[in-house]
Design a protein around this motif. Structure first.
Motif, mmCIF file in Angstrom:
data_model
loop_
_atom_site.group_PDB
_atom_site.id
_atom_site.type_symbol
_atom_site.label_atom_id
_atom_site.label_comp_id
_atom_site.label_asym_id
_atom_site.label_seq_id
_atom_site.Cartn_x
_atom_site.Cartn_y
_atom_site.Cartn_z
ATOM 1 N N VAL A 1 -11.217 26.593 -2.943
ATOM 2 C CA VAL A 1 -10.969 27.678 -4.068
ATOM 3 C C VAL A 1 -9.680 27.700 -4.812
ATOM 4 C CG1 VAL A 1 -12.537 29.588 -3.273
ATOM 5 C CG2 VAL A 1 -10.143 29.479 -2.590
ATOM 6 N N GLY A 2 -8.862 26.956 -4.193
ATOM 7 C CA GLY A 2 -7.227 26.721 -4.799
ATOM 8 C C GLY A 2 -7.344 25.679 -5.763
ATOM 9 N N SER A 3 -8.204 24.677 -5.532
ATOM 10 C CA SER A 3 -8.311 23.582 -6.239
ATOM 11 C C SER A 3 -9.219 24.208 -7.512
ATOM 12 C CB SER A 3 -9.269 22.441 -5.565
ATOM 13 O OG SER A 3 -8.523 21.892 -4.619
ATOM 14 N N ALA A 4 -10.280 24.924 -7.285
ATOM 15 C CA ALA A 4 -11.130 25.417 -8.168
ATOM 16 C C ALA A 4 -10.224 26.336 -9.228
ATOM 17 C CB ALA A 4 -12.092 26.497 -7.798
ATOM 18 N N LEU B 1 -18.246 17.639 -7.764
ATOM 19 C CA LEU B 1 -18.868 17.573 -9.023
ATOM 20 C C LEU B 1 -19.945 18.472 -9.183
ATOM 21 C CD1 LEU B 1 -19.216 13.616 -9.866
ATOM 22 C CD2 LEU B 1 -17.129 15.048 -10.266
ATOM 23 N N GLU B 2 -20.548 18.735 -8.296
ATOM 24 C CA GLU B 2 -21.811 19.773 -8.311
ATOM 25 C C GLU B 2 -21.186 21.080 -8.116
ATOM 26 O OE1 GLU B 2 -25.091 21.572 -8.019
ATOM 27 O OE2 GLU B 2 -24.151 21.662 -5.944
ATOM 28 N N GLU B 3 -20.078 21.208 -7.356
ATOM 29 C CA GLU B 3 -19.379 22.724 -7.533
ATOM 30 C C GLU B 3 -18.892 22.941 -8.784
ATOM 31 O OE1 GLU B 3 -20.110 24.507 -4.947
ATOM 32 O OE2 GLU B 3 -20.104 23.443 -3.012
ATOM 33 N N LEU B 4 -18.156 21.989 -9.363
ATOM 34 C CA LEU B 4 -17.429 22.231 -10.654
ATOM 35 C C LEU B 4 -18.487 22.646 -11.508
ATOM 36 C CD1 LEU B 4 -15.048 19.247 -10.654
ATOM 37 C CD2 LEU B 4 -14.339 21.726 -10.774
ATOM 38 N N SER C 1 -8.487 15.543 -4.668
ATOM 39 C CA SER C 1 -8.863 14.197 -3.741
ATOM 40 C C SER C 1 -10.389 14.635 -3.100
ATOM 41 C CB SER C 1 -7.714 14.310 -2.766
ATOM 42 O OG SER C 1 -8.142 13.681 -1.666
ATOM 43 N N PRO C 2 -11.039 13.928 -2.861
ATOM 44 C CA PRO C 2 -12.408 14.158 -2.417
ATOM 45 C C PRO C 2 -12.362 14.587 -1.018
ATOM 46 C CG PRO C 2 -12.335 11.998 -3.167
ATOM 47 C CD PRO C 2 -10.903 12.440 -3.229
ATOM 48 N N THR C 3 -12.692 15.670 -0.540
ATOM 49 C CA THR C 3 -12.800 16.128 0.819
ATOM 50 C C THR C 3 -14.055 16.692 1.133
ATOM 51 O OG1 THR C 3 -12.049 18.098 0.060
ATOM 52 C CG2 THR C 3 -10.104 16.770 0.736
ATOM 53 N N GLY C 4 -14.939 16.535 0.209
ATOM 54 C CA GLY C 4 -16.367 17.002 0.812
ATOM 55 C C GLY C 4 -16.543 18.225 0.256
ATOM 56 N N PHE C 5 -15.724 19.011 -0.218
ATOM 57 C CA PHE C 5 -16.055 20.330 -0.702
ATOM 58 C C PHE C 5 -14.944 20.751 -1.812
ATOM 59 C CE2 PHE C 5 -12.847 20.879 2.585
ATOM 60 C CZ PHE C 5 -12.192 22.124 2.066
ATOM 61 N N LEU C 6 -15.215 21.952 -2.268
ATOM 62 C CA LEU C 6 -14.427 22.280 -3.441
ATOM 63 C C LEU C 6 -13.521 23.420 -3.017
ATOM 64 C CD1 LEU C 6 -13.196 22.180 -6.170
ATOM 65 C CD2 LEU C 6 -15.085 23.252 -7.089
#
Length: 447
Positions: free
Chosen positions: A18-21, A59-62, A11-16
């Motif tokens: 680490v758990g999601s990563a 997307l950028e962080e991924l 869900s887009p929260t504005g940042f990624l």
RNA sequence: GCCCCGUUCGUCUAGUGGCCUAGGACGCCAGGUUCUCAACCUGGUAACACGGGUUCGAAUCCCGUACGGGGUACCA
């Protein structure tokens, strides 16, 4: 057998987070290890989250982590009509009913503005599924309540959108955090009502803080971007993340993602929550940092010495830094450590670390005498590493100090700290005689 | 409250009935090396939550207890 299709559905929260990563990574690993597809889906059914800039960051962080996706991103918000259609069918088939904001059932089989839709929970029905990580998990519908699948404002709820999209996208395996485990029976019921197949679930253990609580944005450093800014390398990040909830069978922990793909198995994932240990992460990062080629290191470190710095920009000398890079690369834990290892070269006067000063200047008399000898011998010697080292050794002998002790005050005088790059080489290669003498004399004056 | 999940060194993990007097890694401690160390090398410390079973034999299987966590929203 059908090729697996997995998805990472943030869900887009504005940042990624680490758990999601970590969830993204495990999905990616599973897909790469099995030859399946890894799909990115953005769960933005909540209107507040349906903003492009929030997704962009994600997307950028991924991308930074190197977790490339095969399909997508697919935006859930664009599937609104399909979601509406499913809910409408449920209403007509009696799987769901309209209800008002007091949770009272309202007669009717058509979606109505201002009314929500709840899914009707069957009575005393056992629902079980076989989780790849946890084994068989069993629920009874009597413990579950009728739940909202359609908001009165005309938008779908998470579980509904999730179930519909997984079915439509042909998702075969749902790999995600354990916090979503209790939602499974509801999704299964939704899938059944649609006549769709169940995906295979794998619930990953949660990442927790030192209090053993789920990593949260409020209390903990959870943004991948934060670690990036602290100077962690993406390859170290994914390597460390892979070690949380999973361990390589041969015990070799530091290895590339390509190698991990070869040995990764979702069935080997642990059940217990894992603590995100920054110390171990730093150790892994320093290992990756050490193994970088000179060229690669210079490129990666650039933002930390070329951007905002503690020294005046015009003082920076790339050639000097290049020499220093060889001396400090192996000492760094993160790229952000770099400036304090070299700042004294580009500052007019070094910033003196208080503890370092206290530690080395305890005996001003001796220090003054020592630095006097050093300064004297530095006046007209050859400006070379070995010569400087020899002269400091001699000066130390005169005040009965071995080199280890004798170099300490000089190091603080010149660099401002007790810890740093090799001193004599630094002075010989990157500093002039005048600069060094000036710093020694300044130090003697402040004793 | 109710439902679900979990529990091996401080931490991350190996271990899937005998190879376990429980292995590795980080940390920590000690020693070494070095001009410093937050670098490097060597060594050490330290764990199967508890109680019952099952079995010739259990960290591994079963039951219970304790403790921890997650969920229980017209958030995802």
């Amino acid at each position: 057998m059908m090729k697996p299709r997995v998805r990472f559905a943030p869900s887009p929260t504005g940042f990624l987070h680490v758990g999601s990563a970590r969830t993204a990574l495990f999905n990616w690993l599973y897909a790469r290890a099995t030859g399946g597809s890894y799909i990115l889906r953005i769960e933005d059914t909540d209107q507040e989250r349906n903003r492009p800039e929030l997704t962009e960051q994600l997307l950028e962080e991924l991308d930074w982590l190197g977790l490339d996706w095969d399909e997508g991103p697919i935006y859930q918000s664009e599937k609104l009509e399909r979601h509406r259609e499913v809910v409408q069918t449920f209403l007509e088939n009696g799987f769901a009913y309209l209800c008002d904001d007091e949770n009272r059932e309202v007669e009717g089989t058509g979606l109505t503005e201002g009314l929500a839709v709840r899914f009707r929970m069957p009575q005393n029905k056992t629902i079980s599924f076989n989780d790849l990580v946890r084994g068989e998990v069993v629920f009874n519908t009597d413990d579950l309540e009728d739940f909202v699948i359609w908001r009165s404002n005309g938008s779908p709820m998470f579980l509904l959108a999730n179930a519909v999209d997984d079915a439509d996208m042909g998702i075969t395996h749902a790999i995600r955090g354990e916090d979503l485990l209790s939602g499974v029976p509801k999704v299964l019921l939704l899938l059944d009502a649609m006549g769709a197949q169940h995906p295979i679930y794998a619930h990953l253990p949660l990442l927790v803080n030192e209090q053993r609580k789920k990593l949260s944005k409020r209390r903990d450093d959870v943004a991948v971007g934060d670690y990036r800014e602290k100077g962690f390398l993406p390859e170290a990040m994914v390597n460390y993340l892979a070690l949380l909830g999973w361990g390589p069978p041969d015990g070799v922990e530091i290895r590339s993602l390509a190698e991990i793909v070869e040995i990764f198995s979702i069935e080997d994932v642990n059940k217990a929550a894992a603590f995100f240990d920054i110390q171990k992460f730093e150790h892994i990062n320093s290992s990756y940092l050490r193994n970088l080629s000179k060229e690669d290191f210079m490129e990666r470190v650039e933002p930390w010495i070329g951007g905002e710095t503690s020294w005046p920009k015009e003082n920076f000398d790339p050639e000097k830094f290049s020499i220093m890079a060889d001396l400090i690369q192996e000492k760094l834990r993160t790229l952000s450590d770099t400036p304090r290892f070299v700042d004294f070269l580009f500052l007019d006067t070094p910033e003196i670390d208080e503890n370092s000063w206290k530690k080395t200047m305890k005996d001003p008399q001796t220090v003054d005498t020592l630095l006097g000898y050093v300064a004297g011998s530095f006046e007209d010697c050859a400006w070379e590493t070995d010569v400087l080292k020899h002269l400091v050794t001699k000066a130390g002998e005169k005040v009965d100090l071995k080199l280890g002790k004798a170099q300490a005050p000089l190091r603080v005088a010149v660099t401002g700290r007790t810890v740093g790059p090799p001193l004599f080489e630094t002075m010989a290669c990157c500093m002039t005689r005048e600069e060094v003498l000036k710093r020694i004399s300044d130090t003697r004056k402040s004793l």
